[in-house]
Design a protein around this motif. Structure first.
Motif, short mmCIF file in Angstrom:
data_model
loop_
_atom_site.label_atom_id
_atom_site.label_comp_id
_atom_site.label_asym_id
_atom_site.label_seq_id
_atom_site.Cartn_x
_atom_site.Cartn_y
_atom_site.Cartn_z
N ALA A 136 5.31 16.76 -5.99
CA ALA A 136 4.99 15.66 -5.17
C ALA A 136 5.09 14.40 -6.04
N VAL A 137 4.30 14.88 -6.67
CA VAL A 137 3.23 13.63 -7.79
C VAL A 137 4.93 13.48 -8.88
N ALA A 148 -1.34 3.75 -8.30
CA ALA A 148 -1.30 3.97 -7.20
C ALA A 148 -0.94 5.13 -6.57
N VAL A 149 -0.32 6.31 -6.93
CA VAL A 149 -0.09 7.62 -6.71
C VAL A 149 -1.32 7.88 -6.77
N ASP A 150 -1.85 8.33 -8.19
CA ASP A 150 -2.77 9.10 -8.82
C ASP A 150 -3.93 8.12 -7.50
N GLU A 151 -4.27 7.33 -7.40
CA GLU A 151 -5.37 7.05 -6.87
C GLU A 151 -5.52 7.77 -5.22
N GLY A 152 -4.11 6.95 -4.55
CA GLY A 152 -3.82 7.85 -3.12
C GLY A 152 -4.02 9.25 -3.15
N VAL A 153 -3.69 9.95 -4.13
CA VAL A 153 -3.86 11.41 -4.08
C VAL A 153 -6.03 11.66 -3.72
N ILE A 213 1.34 -1.00 -0.10
CA ILE A 213 -0.17 0.15 0.30
C ILE A 213 0.66 1.15 -0.15
N ASN A 214 2.24 1.24 0.07
CA ASN A 214 3.16 2.35 0.38
C ASN A 214 2.68 3.16 -1.14
N MET A 215 3.07 2.93 -1.96
CA MET A 215 3.02 4.33 -2.77
C MET A 215 1.44 4.71 -2.99
N VAL A 216 0.35 4.47 -2.41
CA VAL A 216 -0.87 4.90 -2.07
C VAL A 216 -0.37 5.97 -1.07
N THR A 217 -0.92 5.24 0.11
CA THR A 217 -0.80 5.82 1.51
C THR A 217 0.55 7.35 1.47
#
Length: 902
Positions: free
Chosen positions: A578-579, A604-609, A556-560
């Motif tokens: 940051a993204v 995962a990055v896009d979804e986490g934001v 889950i690291n990239m999401v959080t």
């Protein structure tokens, strides 16, 4: 302006060591392992050292082998280094005496670490380097990542010029693994400092058949003593040369390094002496007390061996009346610890009439904070002050400890503290390392990161401590008053005091599968009260669902991480930048794994934001009552005293508060068997559910389970009828209905690997499926009831897969990773032979999952028999086990002889 880079102490030391070395003989040991790993990686990339060559790296079979290779390489005329810690350094001791006795300019970089005594500890203190202080090596200490970068060159340069080898050391984990933004010394700045004549002389002294000599002779009483004294002039020169090279580094960096650096009031009457990372704490404490008008100061020791008493005395203010010496080591039975004895001797030698106090602190990375050092200064002034004391613990046995001073608050303007609760293998630690480097390398902010772990393998709790600010950060202790806290594992809300110390108006991010409407029911009352009382900005995110849908499994690291940057965009980095930086780091980290892996992490990055949910905190949460809590762990109605008094506090991250008396009766490190059964971590999100209609009673699910959390249970009809409501059974196939059969699952002990599902061969459909843990907790009483039933014989031979699983596993609920491939075999051996086993376990993965405080997964059968387990060290296990065998054999032989003589 010199280049700034974000790195830890190990990387800083490796950078310097690579530059000054031609050969590196290596062998890994925590926490020094990253140093040789860096050097090996750079050599593989063809990186050049100061002399324009690639370092030759050789990995040996042991630390003793690495030290011997260093010795031989130095004799051959190559500048050589190695890296080690703890028992690794002790295994090098024989060669340290040889290298120093033969005046060979090697450098041993040490991430100083605790020594295995009553128990092993991988964390930092000075026990290892203090055990080596008599070996004849000069010893240079650093207190921070920046100091490692600046002073490690001094060790190499001085060793070459004086011919005296160096132990260059810094605190394991606290400095070796602390990530800081520092200035990097470039090789072209350092190369001019190399004494070329000394280098040429070293080459000329090398063993060479063109100019043959003999070294390493044997000597007798007539000359050995005199010959040993002949090297004195070399050691007398070391302080002068170290001082010279420190001044050269000072010219390059603009910083001020001395053999002994004094900081504080010119007219101080009370002075602390320390070395290592605690020097940064002393700086803060002195500033704090001077602001109150107190005349205090401290001396930081850089050159510990040779101990230059004249420089030490010159560093002290002339007004000093009291000196407190802090040692990060323990020497049982000694008058005092080593640094204290040196300081005391120096003061006597130079006729300085000051009262000297001695304190022990920080064993195994135990934090020392400003409140501790305020207590030290107060103790010096007290009428009945303790001459010898300990810090940071409650010694209610020998009463040596000083209580932390109350009301001490050292504030740093513009500093932001963050704490992240993670789960080993979820990527939290890696994500925070990436985050700190993004902030350090892409902003003008300074950054610090330190990572705190328990002893479990990938399923353990991790705590990441991050700080950011506009000025250098010199706080070598855990974050205690964070502005931001994230919890990446929902089960932790019932395990730990997650929000302890959070500042009012701070931010709390919880990764969970719950909706906002469910939070009042799912969160414990204490947590809800804190959220409301502290007026926290409360957010939730279902990172597990996002990661699973993308295909990242439990990572889950990239999401959080993306969520963290979103929540802190006003204080750290704009979210769009940051993204961008996150995706750059993804490409560098995962590029070799293929475009699909990169794409998944980018998604995962896009979804986490965008997945954050702001929770509107009800005013009623301020009045939440503990009696309203519905969650209750299945554990024990009356816990054994060890579990209640030691295991439970340690598992709740409250071990720091345990007094010395808690270990009365366990002084030798003995750990009761079977205590892992009381942990009930509830670590998995999904756990097995038994579908009885599909089950063919093959027991393969139990056979492959790494943690013994799924087992076949045999019951009589009467026992089955008397069981809990959901204790469902089916007739056992081979006993013609005499017994009932059930596959029991412990939802709170399972780590959710899914091995049982994968192996299930049931032809009508899987008899095991993974389901959310919340719905499976109701089966915990059925587990407790089933495993407590009397064991029963079964017609199937125990040497078969099916038959073996009716035997009680005497290895259960270990700290091994989810899906571990090693523990099923170890578990099986205990099922077959555990009632008569003695285990000699080598140090390594199996000793950590097999015997980490506070729980032992090795347990007893219903007759009270089980494996007797012990560990010695890393490289002596065969001999240790052989000793156990011959000792047992001798006792048995004597017993037989005694019986025969009656």
């Amino acid at each position: 302006m010199r280049k700034m880079k974000t790195m830890d102490g190990n990387q800083a030391a490796a950078h310097v060591a690579y530059g000054f070395s031609e050969v590196a003989a290596i062998y890994p040991i925590t926490p020094s392992s990253p140093m040789p790993e860096h050097v090996d990686e750079w050599a593989g990339q063809g990186r050049k050292n100061l002399f324009g060559h690639t370092v030759q790296v050789v990995e040996m079979q042991s630390e003793a082998g690495a030290a011997a290779a260093v010795h031989g390489s130095l004799q051959a005329g190559a500048l050589t280094t190695t890296f080690t810690s703890s028992q690794g350094l002790l295994l090098m001791l024989p060669n340290l005496y040889k290298v120093s006795g033969e005046l060979l300019p090697g450098v041993f970089h040490v991430a100083a670490r605790a020594i295995a005594a009553q128990a092993l500890s991988i964390f930092g203190d000075h026990q290892d380097v203090m055990a080596a202080r008599a070996a004849g090596c000069a010893m240079l200490a650093e207190s921070s990542v920046q100091e490692v970068m600046d002073l490690a060159p001094v060790a190499h340069l001085t060793a070459l010029k004086t011919r005296v080898p160096f132990i260059n050391f810094f605190d394991g984990f606290r400095t070796s693994h602390e990530i800081q933004k520092i200035e990097v010394l470039e090789y072209d700045e350092l190369k001019p400092l190399v004494d070329q004549e000394a280098l040429e002389a070293f080459r000329q002294r090398a063993l060479n058949p063109d100019a043959p000599v003999t070294r390493g002779t044997a000597e007798n009483p007539d000359i050995y003593f005199q010959h040993r004294e002949a090297s004195n002039p070399f050691y007398l020169e070391v302080p002068n040369v170290v001082e010279h090279y420190m001044h050269e580094i000072n010219k390059i960096t603009g910083r001020n390094y001395q053999l002994f650096n004094y900081y504080g009031a010119e007219d101080a009457t009370d002075v602390i002496v320390t070395m290592g990372s605690s020097a940064q704490v002393a700086t803060e404490t002195v500033d704090y007390l001077r602001a109150q008008g107190r005349k205090v100061g401290f001396v930081q020791v850089h050159l510990f061996r040779p101990f230059a008493t004249d420089r030490f005395v010159a560093a002290l203010p002339k007004t000093v009346e009291r000196v407190a010496v802090l040692d990060r080591t323990k020497e049982p039975g000694a008058l005092a610890e080593p640094l204290f004895l040196d300081v005391q001797a120096a003061l006597v030698q130079h006729n300085i009439n000051a009262k000297v106090f001695g304190g022990r602190y920080g064993l195994s990375s135990k934090d020392v904070i400003p409140a501790d050092l305020v207590a030290v200064f107060d103790n010096m002034l007290a009428e009945a002050g303790k001459r010898f004391f300990t810090l940071g613990i409650n010694d209610d046995v020998t009463n040596l400890s000083l209580n932390r001073a109350e009301g001490v608050s050292v504030k740093t303007e513009g500093l932001t503290g963050c704490k992240f609760w993670g789960f080993g293998s979820d990527g939290t630690v890696g994500a925070n390392k990436s985050a700190i480097k993004i902030i350090g390398d892409h902003t003008d902010m300074y950054a610090q990161a330190y990572f705190d772990y328990d002893s479990k393998k990938s399923g353990g709790v991790t705590m990441s401590h991050l700080r950011f600010g506009k000025n250098p950060i010199n706080k070598p202790y855990l974050v205690t008053e964070p502005e931001f806290i994230a919890c990446h594992r929902q089960s932790y809300v019932h395990e730990y005091d997650l929000l302890r110390g959070i500042k009012k108006g701070g931010t709390f991010l919880l990764n969970c599968t719950w909706s906002p409407e469910e939070l009042a029911e799912k969160l414990p009352a204490k947590l809800r009260r804190t959220i409301a009382e502290k007026e926290l900005n409360f957010y939730i995110i279902n990172a597990a669902k996002i990661a699973a849908e993308i295909g990242l499994g439990g990572r889950i690291n990239m999401v959080t991480q993306a969520a963290f940057f979103k929540l802190t965009e006003d204080t750290i980095i704009p979210i769009d930048k940051a993204v961008e930086y996150l995706k750059d780091s993804i490409e560098k980290t995962y590029g070799k794994k293929g475009a699909d892996v990169v794409a998944m992490n980018n998604k995962a990055v896009d979804e986490g934001v965008g997945a954050l949910v702001k929770v509107e905190v009800p005013a009623a949460w301020k009045d939440a009552k503990d009696s309203e809590d519905t969650f209750e762990k299945s554990s024990c109605t009356t816990c054994p005293s060890y579990v209640a008094n030691i295991a439970k506090p340690v598992n709740a991250q409250a071990g720091y508060d345990l007094p010395v008396s808690a270990f009365t009766g366990y002084e030798d490190g003995t750990l009761p068997s079977g205590t892992a059964a009381f942990e009930k971590r509830g670590a998995a999100l999904f756990v097995p559910h038994w579908i009885k209609e599909n089950c063919i009673q093959c027991n393969q699910c139990s056979f492959v389970c790494p943690h013994a959390t799924i087992r076949p249970v045999l019951a009589t009809a009467e026992e089955a009828a008397a069981g809990p409501e959901n204790f469902e059974t089916i007739p056992e196939m081979m006993t013609k209905g005499e017994l009932q059969f059930r596959i029991a699952v412990s939802p709170l002990d399972c780590l959710g690997c899914g091995n049982c599902v994968n192996i299930c061969p049931a032809p009508k459909g899987k008899a095991i499926e993974m389901r959310p843990i919340d719905g499976e907790l109701e089966f915990a009483p059925a587990w407790d009831y089933g495993v407590a039933l009397p064991t029963k014989s079964h017609p199937m031979k125990q040497e078969t897969v099916k038959g073996s699983q009716f035997k009680t596993p005497l290895l259960e609920f270990s700290g091994a990773c989810a899906g571990c491939g090693e523990t099923p075999y170890a578990k099986l051996i205990t099922q077959l032979f555990g009632d008569r086993m003695m285990i000699a376990n080598a140090t390594g993965c199996s000793s950590i999952w097999g015997a980490s405080m506070p729980a032992s997964p090795y347990t007893k059968n219903q007759q009270g028999q089980g494996p007797a387990w012990a560990n010695s060290l890393f490289e002596d296990n065969a001999e240790f086990g052989y000793g156990m065998f011959i000792g047992t054999e001798k006792i048995r032989t004597q017993l037989a002889d005694t019986v025969a003589s009656i």
